[in-house]
Design an enzyme around this catalytic site. Structure first.
Site, PDB file in Angstrom:
ATOM      1  CD  GLU A  24      15.975  56.405  83.652  1.00 32.68           C
ATOM      2  OE1 GLU A  24      15.351  55.320  83.668  1.00 32.68           O
ATOM      3  OE2 GLU A  24      16.048  57.144  82.655  1.00 32.68           O
ATOM      4  CE  LYS A  85       9.179  51.498  80.623  1.00 36.90           C
ATOM      5  NZ  LYS A  85       8.963  51.538  79.173  1.00 36.90           N
ATOM      6  CB  VAL A 105      11.731  59.807  83.471  1.00 37.96           C
ATOM      7  CG1 VAL A 105      11.559  61.284  83.786  1.00 37.96           C
ATOM      8  CG2 VAL A 105      13.054  59.564  82.734  1.00 37.96           C
ATOM      9  CG  ASP A 135       2.628  54.748  74.147  1.00 37.57           C
ATOM     10  OD1 ASP A 135       2.782  55.377  75.221  1.00 37.57           O
ATOM     11  OD2 ASP A 135       3.258  53.725  73.866  1.00 37.57           O
ATOM     12  CB  SER A 137       6.059  58.765  78.250  1.00 39.46           C
ATOM     13  OG  SER A 137       6.744  58.465  79.446  1.00 39.46           O
ATOM     14  CG  ASP A 139       8.916  59.504  81.497  1.00 39.33           C
ATOM     15  OD1 ASP A 139       8.538  58.711  82.379  1.00 39.33           O
ATOM     16  OD2 ASP A 139       9.881  59.279  80.734  1.00 39.33           O
ATOM     17  CE  LYS A 156      12.580  57.682  75.575  1.00 38.85           C
ATOM     18  NZ  LYS A 156      11.743  56.650  76.170  1.00 38.85           N
TER      19      LYS A 156
HETATM   20  N1  PSU Z   1      15.588  56.867  77.507  1.00 38.99           N
HETATM   21  C1  PSU Z   1      16.644  56.038  77.315  1.00 38.99           C
HETATM   22  N2  PSU Z   1      16.639  54.847  77.898  1.00 38.99           N
HETATM   23  C2  PSU Z   1      15.618  54.447  78.675  1.00 38.99           C
HETATM   24  C3  PSU Z   1      14.512  55.318  78.892  1.00 38.99           C
HETATM   25  C4  PSU Z   1      14.555  56.517  78.281  1.00 38.99           C
HETATM   26  O1  PSU Z   1      17.564  56.374  76.635  1.00 38.99           O
HETATM   27  O2  PSU Z   1      15.677  53.335  79.192  1.00 38.99           O
HETATM   28  C5  PSU Z   1      13.399  54.906  79.814  1.00 38.99           C
HETATM   29  C6  PSU Z   1      13.207  55.984  80.896  1.00 38.99           C
HETATM   30  O3  PSU Z   1      13.201  55.350  82.150  1.00 38.99           O
HETATM   31  C7  PSU Z   1      11.872  56.580  80.570  1.00 38.99           C
HETATM   32  C8  PSU Z   1      11.156  55.405  79.997  1.00 38.99           C
HETATM   33  O4  PSU Z   1      11.229  57.118  81.695  1.00 38.99           O
HETATM   34  O5  PSU Z   1      12.136  54.800  79.161  1.00 38.99           O
HETATM   35  C9  PSU Z   1       9.918  55.809  79.233  1.00 38.99           C
HETATM   36  O6  PSU Z   1       9.142  54.680  78.981  1.00 38.99           O
HETATM   37  P1  PSU Z   1       7.673  54.862  78.418  1.00 38.99           P
HETATM   38  O7  PSU Z   1       7.858  55.435  77.046  1.00 38.99           O
HETATM   39  O8  PSU Z   1       7.113  53.452  78.411  1.00 38.99           O
HETATM   40  O9  PSU Z   1       6.946  55.764  79.368  1.00 38.99           O
HETATM   41 MN    MN Z   2       3.802  54.288  76.922  1.00 40.43          MN
END
Ligand code: PSU
Ligand code: MN
Length: 304
Positions: A24, A85, A105, A135, A137, A139, A156
């Site tokens: 990614e 993003k 992701v 919220d 993701s 993903d 995470k």
């Molecule tokens: N985990 C990390 N660093 C990151 C991300 C995840 O350690 O930069 C990124 C990944 O690209 C993941 C995204 O898909 O954060 C998820 O963002 P959101 O929670 O807004 O969906």
């Molecule tokens: Mn989100």
């Protein structure tokens, strides 16, 4: 159909059944600070090559979804600060407007699947955020519908991990612990929550992907790898930093796509940059496990 730009080397590898590993780009543009972002992205590609696979870093460059980036394109993602993003909902916008975007992701899985790539290495997947605001993701949603193997260090630790695992169960995503029976929590080795099965070798993980394919299922298989011991942060230290970062995010009204980069950045500052070191180390390890799994999968596919 949107035309993907595939690097020749990746196109040839896919045509010949050679192992390819997708990477990614949100981690480059929004996840890690400069210059660690560019160094780590380059090192991940090298690690994948060292273990016999072809790396395919994915991003949208000037409106074109690209599978495989040049060194100068990687540098652009690492340096410029107006990179979008891109999750699924952002891809049509970035493509129509000729923008350059880093793929999460979710978006990386979509494009990797279109290209015919079967293995993807990342840091930690997104998931269900803590707190009352809903919220989740995207993903998780994309893990439900792309038959990849996704190698990660769990989700995470800033997230609600029990809720994240519940959603993965609902979506039918098998969660493998690679050498562990508990779900890793990114910069800590264990969340204490159980995985669905333990695999000790790349071949075992590949076998689960092959069974998934024979069943005709489209879900990803999540291959979770605990980060190396020497860089792991203990649960209390990580927990304190996360609580503090969450509190600040709430006070400042950080929301939506900005919350993940904000929390990761603050946790890094609050841990005296122990989290950056952990993040880099786990990304490299995941690249290696992904390359080995892609090779195992390629061997198994050739063997019938
Ligand atoms: N985990 C990390 N660093 C990151 C991300 C995840 O350690 O930069 C990124 C990944 O690209 C993941 C995204 O898909 O954060 C998820 O963002 P959101 O929670 O807004 O969906
Ligand atoms: Mn989100």
């Amino acid at each position: 159909m949107t035309t993907l730009r595939l690097q020749d080397e990746i196109r040839d590898a896919l045509a010949d059944g050679h192992p390819v590993v997708a990477l990614e780009s949100t981690v480059i543009a929004h996840g890690l600070p400069h210059p660690a972002n560019l160094e780590t992205a380059t090192a991940m590609e090298q690690e994948i090559r060292r273990h016999g696979a072809v790396p395919a870093t994915i991003a949208v460059m000037n409106g074109v979804p690209c599978i495989g980036l040049s060194a100068s394109e990687m540098e652009r993602l690492a340096l410029e600060d107006n990179i979008r993003k891109c999750s699924r909902r952002d891809l049509p916008i970035a493509c129509a407007r000729g923008e350059t975007g880093a793929t999460t992701v979710a978006a990386t899985m979509i494009l990797a699947d279109m290209a015919g790539i079967r293995i993807f290495a990342t840091g930690g997947i997104g998931g269900v955020h803590r707190g009352p605001a809903m919220d989740i993701s995207s993903d998780l949603h994309e893990l439900a519908s792309h038959p990849l193997g996704v190698v990660c260090a769990g989700a995470k630790a800033i997230l609600d991990l029990p809720a994240t695992l519940e959603v993965l169960e609902t979506f039918g995503v098998p969660v493998i612990g690679y050498g562990t029976d508990t779900f890793p929590a990114f910069f800590t080795r264990s969340s204490g929550l159980p995985v669905d099965t333990v695999c000790r070798t790349p071949d075992e993980a590949a076998a689960i992907m092959i069974s998934r394919d024979r069943l005709g299922f489209r879900q990803a298989v999540l291959i979770t790898v605990p980060l190396p011991d020497d860089v792991a942060i203990d649960r209390e230290t990580a927990g304190r930093a996360i609580e503090q970062a969450l509190k600040e995010a709430d006070e400042r009204g950080v929301k939506g796509k900005d919350i993940t980069p904000f929390l990761l950045g603050r946790v890094d500052e609050l841990t005296g940059h122990a989290s950056l070191k952990a993040n880099i180390s786990l990304l490299l390890q995941n690249a290696r496990v992904a390359a080995l799994t892609a090779s195992a999968l390629a061997r198994a596919s050739r063997g019938g």
